[in-house]
Design a protein around this motif. Structure first.
Motif, PDB file in Angstrom:
ATOM      1  N   TRP A  91       0.938  -1.276  -0.065  1.00 52.53           N
ATOM      2  CA  TRP A  91       0.010  -0.102  -0.091  1.00 52.53           C
ATOM      3  C   TRP A  91       0.893   1.122   0.071  1.00 52.53           C
ATOM      4  N   LEU A  92       0.292   2.397  -0.271  1.00 51.60           N
ATOM      5  CA  LEU A  92       0.840   3.692  -0.438  1.00 51.60           C
ATOM      6  C   LEU A  92       1.308   4.156   0.914  1.00 51.60           C
ATOM      7  N   GLY A  93       2.599   4.303   1.156  1.00 48.41           N
ATOM      8  CA  GLY A  93       3.251   4.928   2.278  1.00 48.41           C
ATOM      9  C   GLY A  93       3.634   6.416   2.032  1.00 48.41           C
ATOM     10  N   ARG A  94       4.510   6.901   2.897  1.00 51.09           N
ATOM     11  CA  ARG A  94       4.933   8.397   2.660  1.00 51.09           C
ATOM     12  C   ARG A  94       6.057   8.188   1.844  1.00 51.09           C
ATOM     13  N   ASP A  95       6.712   7.006   1.486  1.00 55.42           N
ATOM     14  CA  ASP A  95       8.110   7.015   0.730  1.00 55.42           C
ATOM     15  C   ASP A  95       7.507   5.950  -0.286  1.00 55.42           C
ATOM     16  N   GLY A  96       6.415   6.004  -1.024  1.00 59.57           N
ATOM     17  CA  GLY A  96       5.915   5.104  -2.122  1.00 59.57           C
ATOM     18  C   GLY A  96       5.361   4.030  -1.670  1.00 59.57           C
ATOM     19  N   TYR A  97       5.230   2.770  -2.348  1.00 62.00           N
ATOM     20  CA  TYR A  97       4.509   1.746  -1.948  1.00 62.00           C
ATOM     21  C   TYR A  97       5.548   0.842  -1.064  1.00 62.00           C
ATOM     22  N   LEU A  98       4.706   0.342   0.180  1.00 64.05           N
ATOM     23  CA  LEU A  98       5.534  -0.491   0.893  1.00 64.05           C
ATOM     24  C   LEU A  98       4.591  -1.730   1.132  1.00 64.05           C
ATOM     25  N   LYS A  99       5.386  -2.853   1.603  1.00 61.26           N
ATOM     26  CA  LYS A  99       4.536  -4.050   1.999  1.00 61.26           C
ATOM     27  C   LYS A  99       3.529  -3.680   3.250  1.00 61.26           C
ATOM     28  N   VAL A 100       2.601  -4.362   3.175  1.00 63.28           N
ATOM     29  CA  VAL A 100       1.444  -4.087   4.175  1.00 63.28           C
ATOM     30  C   VAL A 100       2.155  -4.449   5.468  1.00 63.28           C
ATOM     31  N   PRO A 101       2.024  -3.628   6.610  1.00 59.59           N
ATOM     32  CA  PRO A 101       2.655  -3.911   7.713  1.00 59.59           C
ATOM     33  C   PRO A 101       2.318  -5.201   8.186  1.00 59.59           C
ATOM     34  N   LYS A 102       3.230  -6.115   8.948  1.00 55.90           N
ATOM     35  CA  LYS A 102       3.154  -7.424   9.284  1.00 55.90           C
ATOM     36  C   LYS A 102       1.855  -7.654  10.439  1.00 55.90           C
ATOM     37  N   PRO A 103       1.550  -6.737  11.280  1.00 50.35           N
ATOM     38  CA  PRO A 103       0.300  -6.871  12.272  1.00 50.35           C
ATOM     39  C   PRO A 103      -1.045  -6.538  11.401  1.00 50.35           C
ATOM     40  N   VAL A 104      -0.944  -5.964  10.452  1.00 51.27           N
ATOM     41  CA  VAL A 104      -2.007  -5.903   9.515  1.00 51.27           C
ATOM     42  C   VAL A 104      -2.085  -7.173   8.584  1.00 51.27           C
ATOM     43  N   MET A 105      -1.095  -7.852   8.193  1.00 54.10           N
ATOM     44  CA  MET A 105      -1.089  -8.938   7.248  1.00 54.10           C
ATOM     45  C   MET A 105      -1.536 -10.135   8.202  1.00 54.10           C
ATOM     46  N   ASN A 106      -1.069 -10.173   9.447  1.00 50.02           N
ATOM     47  CA  ASN A 106      -1.434 -11.253  10.428  1.00 50.02           C
ATOM     48  C   ASN A 106      -2.948 -11.209  10.663  1.00 50.02           C
ATOM     49  N   ALA A 107      -3.586  -9.961  10.843  1.00 47.02           N
ATOM     50  CA  ALA A 107      -5.028 -10.138  10.839  1.00 47.02           C
ATOM     51  C   ALA A 107      -5.754 -10.437   9.880  1.00 47.02           C
ATOM     52  N   VAL A 108      -5.043 -10.208   8.644  1.00 43.46           N
ATOM     53  CA  VAL A 108      -5.855 -10.492   7.441  1.00 43.46           C
ATOM     54  C   VAL A 108      -5.787 -12.086   7.119  1.00 43.46           C
ATOM     55  N   ARG A 109      -4.612 -12.468   7.472  1.00 43.91           N
ATOM     56  CA  ARG A 109      -4.590 -14.013   7.249  1.00 43.91           C
ATOM     57  C   ARG A 109      -5.509 -14.628   8.022  1.00 43.91           C
ATOM     58  N   GLU A 110      -5.488 -14.141   9.551  1.00 43.81           N
ATOM     59  CA  GLU A 110      -6.391 -14.902  10.425  1.00 43.81           C
ATOM     60  C   GLU A 110      -7.780 -14.803   9.939  1.00 43.81           C
ATOM     61  N   ARG A 111      -8.205 -13.528   9.843  1.00 41.48           N
ATOM     62  CA  ARG A 111      -9.482 -13.291   9.074  1.00 41.48           C
ATOM     63  C   ARG A 111      -9.707 -14.408   7.751  1.00 41.48           C
ATOM     64  N   LEU A 112      -8.698 -14.433   7.078  1.00 42.03           N
ATOM     65  CA  LEU A 112      -9.006 -15.173   5.761  1.00 42.03           C
ATOM     66  C   LEU A 112      -9.125 -16.829   6.216  1.00 42.03           C
ATOM     67  N   ASP A 113      -8.275 -17.173   7.047  1.00 46.19           N
ATOM     68  CA  ASP A 113      -8.305 -18.630   7.326  1.00 46.19           C
ATOM     69  C   ASP A 113      -9.764 -18.895   7.901  1.00 46.19           C
ATOM     70  N   ILE A 114     -10.184 -18.293   8.888  1.00 44.51           N
ATOM     71  CA  ILE A 114     -11.720 -18.487   9.427  1.00 44.51           C
ATOM     72  C   ILE A 114     -12.761 -18.366   8.316  1.00 44.51           C
ATOM     73  N   HIS A 115     -12.477 -17.497   7.181  1.00 42.81           N
ATOM     74  CA  HIS A 115     -13.453 -17.413   6.122  1.00 42.81           C
ATOM     75  C   HIS A 115     -13.537 -18.879   5.330  1.00 42.81           C
ATOM     76  N   LEU A 116     -12.081 -19.354   5.000  1.00 44.29           N
ATOM     77  CA  LEU A 116     -12.119 -20.241   4.411  1.00 44.29           C
ATOM     78  C   LEU A 116     -12.468 -21.648   5.068  1.00 44.29           C
ATOM     79  N   ALA A 117     -12.178 -21.526   6.261  1.00 48.32           N
ATOM     80  CA  ALA A 117     -12.882 -22.917   7.141  1.00 48.32           C
ATOM     81  C   ALA A 117     -14.264 -22.793   7.062  1.00 48.32           C
ATOM     82  N   ARG A 118     -14.869 -21.569   7.163  1.00 47.36           N
ATOM     83  CA  ARG A 118     -16.389 -21.749   7.277  1.00 47.36           C
ATOM     84  C   ARG A 118     -17.102 -21.997   5.777  1.00 47.36           C
ATOM     85  N   SER A 119     -16.315 -21.332   4.639  1.00 50.20           N
ATOM     86  CA  SER A 119     -17.022 -21.795   3.421  1.00 50.20           C
ATOM     87  C   SER A 119     -16.302 -22.863   2.744  1.00 50.20           C
ATOM     88  N   GLY A 120     -15.504 -23.747   3.390  1.00 48.73           N
ATOM     89  CA  GLY A 120     -14.729 -24.872   2.940  1.00 48.73           C
ATOM     90  C   GLY A 120     -15.478 -25.843   2.465  1.00 48.73           C
TER      91      GLY A 120
END
Length: 120
Positions: A91-120
């Protein structure tokens, strides 16, 4: 009736655009290699807010959030959508595009795992 290609996703794009942009870097210096961008833009909307993401076709594993991100429900849903398709999210940071911060990505991965388990 055909199923939506996004029926198993947490969010679906409201618009998808394939665009190609090209041109000279400097019209005063002819003969230089210009720029060539071949990309797909996705637009997502939730609660009256719109967020766009971009995927350059010459970078098959990378997607970008356009604009300054806000860590809200829409951003997390869009990141989940993108993570199902691309390995590197930025995503766009002050110095251009940066990897999404790890804490945010960890939350996204956790939410995605829950979603995939429910829709599995």
């Amino acid at each position: 009736m055909a199923a939506s290609p996004y029926e198993r996703d947490v969010i679906a794009p409201v618009a998808i655009y394939h665009r190609v942009e090209f041109g000279d870097p400097d019209p005063n210096l002819p003969g230089q290699f210009g720029y060539f961008y071949n990309y797909i833009d996705y637009d997502f909307t939730l609660g009256g807010r719109t967020l766009s993401a971009r995927h350059y076709l010459d970078e098959p594993q990378r997607a970008l959030l356009l604009g300054t991100p806000v860590e809200d429900e829409l951003t997390l849903l869009v990141l989940q959508f993108l993570l199902m398709r691309y390995d590197t999210l930025e995503w766009l940071g002050r110095d251009g595009y940066l990897k999404v911060p790890k804490p945010v990505m960890n939350a996204v991965r956790e939410r995605l795992d829950i979603h995939l388990a429910r829709s599995g």
